[in-house]
Design a protein around this motif. Sequence first.
Motif, PDB file in Angstrom:
ATOM      1  N   GLU A 108      -4.207   4.250   4.719  1.00 13.23           N
ATOM      2  CA  GLU A 108      -2.948   4.125   5.454  1.00 13.23           C
ATOM      3  C   GLU A 108      -2.092   2.980   4.919  1.00 13.23           C
ATOM      4  O   GLU A 108      -0.876   3.116   4.772  1.00 13.23           O
ATOM      5  CB  GLU A 108      -3.214   3.950   6.953  1.00 13.23           C
ATOM      6  CG  GLU A 108      -3.687   5.211   7.644  1.00 13.23           C
ATOM      7  CD  GLU A 108      -2.726   6.369   7.448  1.00 13.23           C
ATOM      8  OE1 GLU A 108      -1.500   6.169   7.611  1.00 13.23           O
ATOM      9  OE2 GLU A 108      -3.189   7.478   7.125  1.00 13.23           O
ATOM     10  N   HIS A 109      -2.712   1.858   4.640  1.00 14.52           N
ATOM     11  CA  HIS A 109      -1.959   0.727   4.096  1.00 14.52           C
ATOM     12  C   HIS A 109      -1.409   1.060   2.704  1.00 14.52           C
ATOM     13  O   HIS A 109      -0.235   0.783   2.410  1.00 14.52           O
ATOM     14  CB  HIS A 109      -2.845  -0.516   4.019  1.00 14.52           C
ATOM     15  CG  HIS A 109      -3.061  -1.204   5.317  1.00 14.52           C
ATOM     16  ND1 HIS A 109      -2.041  -1.461   6.213  1.00 14.52           N
ATOM     17  CD2 HIS A 109      -4.195  -1.708   5.893  1.00 14.52           C
ATOM     18  CE1 HIS A 109      -2.526  -2.098   7.274  1.00 14.52           C
ATOM     19  NE2 HIS A 109      -3.827  -2.247   7.108  1.00 14.52           N
TER      20      HIS A 109
ATOM     21  N   LYS B 237      -0.810   4.006   1.453  1.00 15.94           N
ATOM     22  CA  LYS B 237       0.206   5.043   1.621  1.00 15.94           C
ATOM     23  C   LYS B 237       1.547   4.429   2.031  1.00 15.94           C
ATOM     24  O   LYS B 237       2.590   4.753   1.448  1.00 15.94           O
ATOM     25  CB  LYS B 237      -0.258   6.040   2.683  1.00 15.94           C
ATOM     26  CG  LYS B 237       0.719   7.150   2.967  1.00 15.94           C
ATOM     27  CD  LYS B 237       0.312   7.951   4.202  1.00 15.94           C
ATOM     28  CE  LYS B 237      -1.033   8.601   4.052  1.00 15.94           C
ATOM     29  NZ  LYS B 237      -1.328   9.518   5.199  1.00 15.94           N
ATOM     30  N   GLU B 238       1.526   3.551   3.016  1.00 13.34           N
ATOM     31  CA  GLU B 238       2.765   2.958   3.505  1.00 13.34           C
ATOM     32  C   GLU B 238       3.461   2.151   2.418  1.00 13.34           C
ATOM     33  O   GLU B 238       4.689   2.196   2.280  1.00 13.34           O
ATOM     34  CB  GLU B 238       2.483   2.080   4.730  1.00 13.34           C
ATOM     35  CG  GLU B 238       2.177   2.865   5.992  1.00 13.34           C
ATOM     36  CD  GLU B 238       3.264   3.879   6.316  1.00 13.34           C
ATOM     37  OE1 GLU B 238       4.453   3.507   6.328  1.00 13.34           O
ATOM     38  OE2 GLU B 238       2.916   5.061   6.527  1.00 13.34           O
TER      39      GLU B 238
ATOM     40  N   LYS C 157       5.095   4.460  -0.244  1.00 18.24           N
ATOM     41  CA  LYS C 157       6.306   5.079   0.314  1.00 18.24           C
ATOM     42  C   LYS C 157       7.456   4.078   0.365  1.00 18.24           C
ATOM     43  O   LYS C 157       8.598   4.414   0.032  1.00 18.24           O
ATOM     44  CB  LYS C 157       6.003   5.638   1.707  1.00 18.24           C
ATOM     45  CG  LYS C 157       5.103   6.866   1.679  1.00 18.24           C
ATOM     46  CD  LYS C 157       4.539   7.213   3.027  1.00 18.24           C
ATOM     47  CE  LYS C 157       5.554   7.773   3.970  1.00 18.24           C
ATOM     48  NZ  LYS C 157       4.937   8.242   5.238  1.00 18.24           N
ATOM     49  N   MET C 158       7.159   2.836   0.742  1.00 17.23           N
ATOM     50  CA  MET C 158       8.199   1.811   0.762  1.00 17.23           C
ATOM     51  C   MET C 158       8.696   1.498  -0.643  1.00 17.23           C
ATOM     52  O   MET C 158       9.894   1.303  -0.871  1.00 17.23           O
ATOM     53  CB  MET C 158       7.666   0.531   1.411  1.00 17.23           C
ATOM     54  CG  MET C 158       7.491   0.620   2.906  1.00 17.23           C
ATOM     55  SD  MET C 158       7.135  -1.001   3.672  1.00 17.23           S
ATOM     56  CE  MET C 158       5.572  -1.403   2.910  1.00 17.23           C
TER      57      MET C 158
ATOM     58  N   GLU D  18      11.097   4.424  -2.035  1.00 13.03           N
ATOM     59  CA  GLU D  18      12.032   5.079  -1.121  1.00 13.03           C
ATOM     60  C   GLU D  18      13.475   5.135  -1.627  1.00 13.03           C
ATOM     61  O   GLU D  18      14.238   6.000  -1.208  1.00 13.03           O
ATOM     62  CB  GLU D  18      11.988   4.390   0.245  1.00 13.03           C
ATOM     63  CG  GLU D  18      12.423   2.935   0.237  1.00 13.03           C
ATOM     64  CD  GLU D  18      12.241   2.280   1.593  1.00 13.03           C
ATOM     65  OE1 GLU D  18      11.815   2.967   2.538  1.00 13.03           O
ATOM     66  OE2 GLU D  18      12.510   1.059   1.701  1.00 13.03           O
TER      67      GLU D  18
ATOM     68  N   ASP E  77       0.371  12.701  -0.596  1.00 11.35           N
ATOM     69  CA  ASP E  77      -0.950  12.203  -0.193  1.00 11.35           C
ATOM     70  C   ASP E  77      -2.013  13.302  -0.249  1.00 11.35           C
ATOM     71  O   ASP E  77      -3.012  13.253   0.473  1.00 11.35           O
ATOM     72  CB  ASP E  77      -0.891  11.587   1.200  1.00 11.35           C
ATOM     73  CG  ASP E  77      -0.438  12.571   2.279  1.00 11.35           C
ATOM     74  OD1 ASP E  77      -0.108  13.725   1.936  1.00 11.35           O
ATOM     75  OD2 ASP E  77      -0.399  12.173   3.461  1.00 11.35           O
TER      76      ASP E  77
ATOM     77  N   CYS F 264       6.872  -4.517  -0.059  1.00  9.91           N
ATOM     78  CA  CYS F 264       5.410  -4.398  -0.108  1.00  9.91           C
ATOM     79  C   CYS F 264       4.748  -5.763   0.010  1.00  9.91           C
ATOM     80  O   CYS F 264       3.706  -5.922   0.671  1.00  9.91           O
ATOM     81  CB  CYS F 264       4.981  -3.716  -1.400  1.00  9.91           C
ATOM     82  SG  CYS F 264       5.547  -2.009  -1.539  1.00  9.91           S
TER      83      CYS F 264
ATOM     84  N   TYR G 206       4.863  -6.692   3.558  1.00 12.77           N
ATOM     85  CA  TYR G 206       3.883  -5.882   4.296  1.00 12.77           C
ATOM     86  C   TYR G 206       2.484  -6.479   4.148  1.00 12.77           C
ATOM     87  O   TYR G 206       1.720  -6.574   5.123  1.00 12.77           O
ATOM     88  CB  TYR G 206       3.926  -4.456   3.765  1.00 12.77           C
ATOM     89  CG  TYR G 206       3.048  -3.466   4.488  1.00 12.77           C
ATOM     90  CD1 TYR G 206       3.541  -2.696   5.538  1.00 12.77           C
ATOM     91  CD2 TYR G 206       1.714  -3.274   4.105  1.00 12.77           C
ATOM     92  CE1 TYR G 206       2.739  -1.778   6.208  1.00 12.77           C
ATOM     93  CE2 TYR G 206       0.904  -2.363   4.757  1.00 12.77           C
ATOM     94  CZ  TYR G 206       1.420  -1.616   5.814  1.00 12.77           C
ATOM     95  OH  TYR G 206       0.609  -0.712   6.465  1.00 12.77           O
TER      96      TYR G 206
END
Length: 208
Positions: free
Chosen positions: A53-54, A56-57, A60-61, A64, A73, A193, A196
Amino acid sequence: MARIGIYGSSYDPVTNVHLWTASTVAHRCKLDYVVFLPCSNKRKDKRMNISDEHRKEMVKMAIENNPIFIFDDYEMNQDAWKIDTYTTMKHFENKYLGDELFFIMGADLLVDIGDGKWSNGDKLVSEFNFIIMARDGINMLATIGKSGILRNNDDGNTFHLIDKGLAMEISSTYIRDELNMGGEPRYLMPENCYQYIKKHKLYMKRIG
């Protein structure tokens, strides 16, 4: 018909070099799109340092704001026993019917395929085309020439070798090590990132 590069990696974490590489490959190989494909943490041949999940996020960031970059994914959603590059490429062949696909990878992985270390490597090389990025110390032409799997499946279009300008070695490993030691790799990755990672305290040394 679109020309699409499939760019699989751990992205643990995604770096500016990943983005620069994808952009440069797209420009030099006339790709219409590059698919960023994070590998799954269920793979037995790789050990991830943070959750799917981390990763992936952050991917995507990172992509974008670039319309030619696509996040997918697919591998993250597969059972471990189903994951190999040949199966993945067959998936994208069906997803992008009629388009021309290229698997983007480093020369170190070309060596592994040539040595027979990849599941379904022979079928992978016989059915798909590749964009191979230079890695220091690896002679790509010699690697192809000394491997039956590679040279017997090369029709002259199978391997697009990019030998100069793509050998930057700043890696996700380096960034993880810097974070773990309290370093400051801020400008080696997209700013969102980096923020994040700081927010979620990823890759940082655990005390106690």
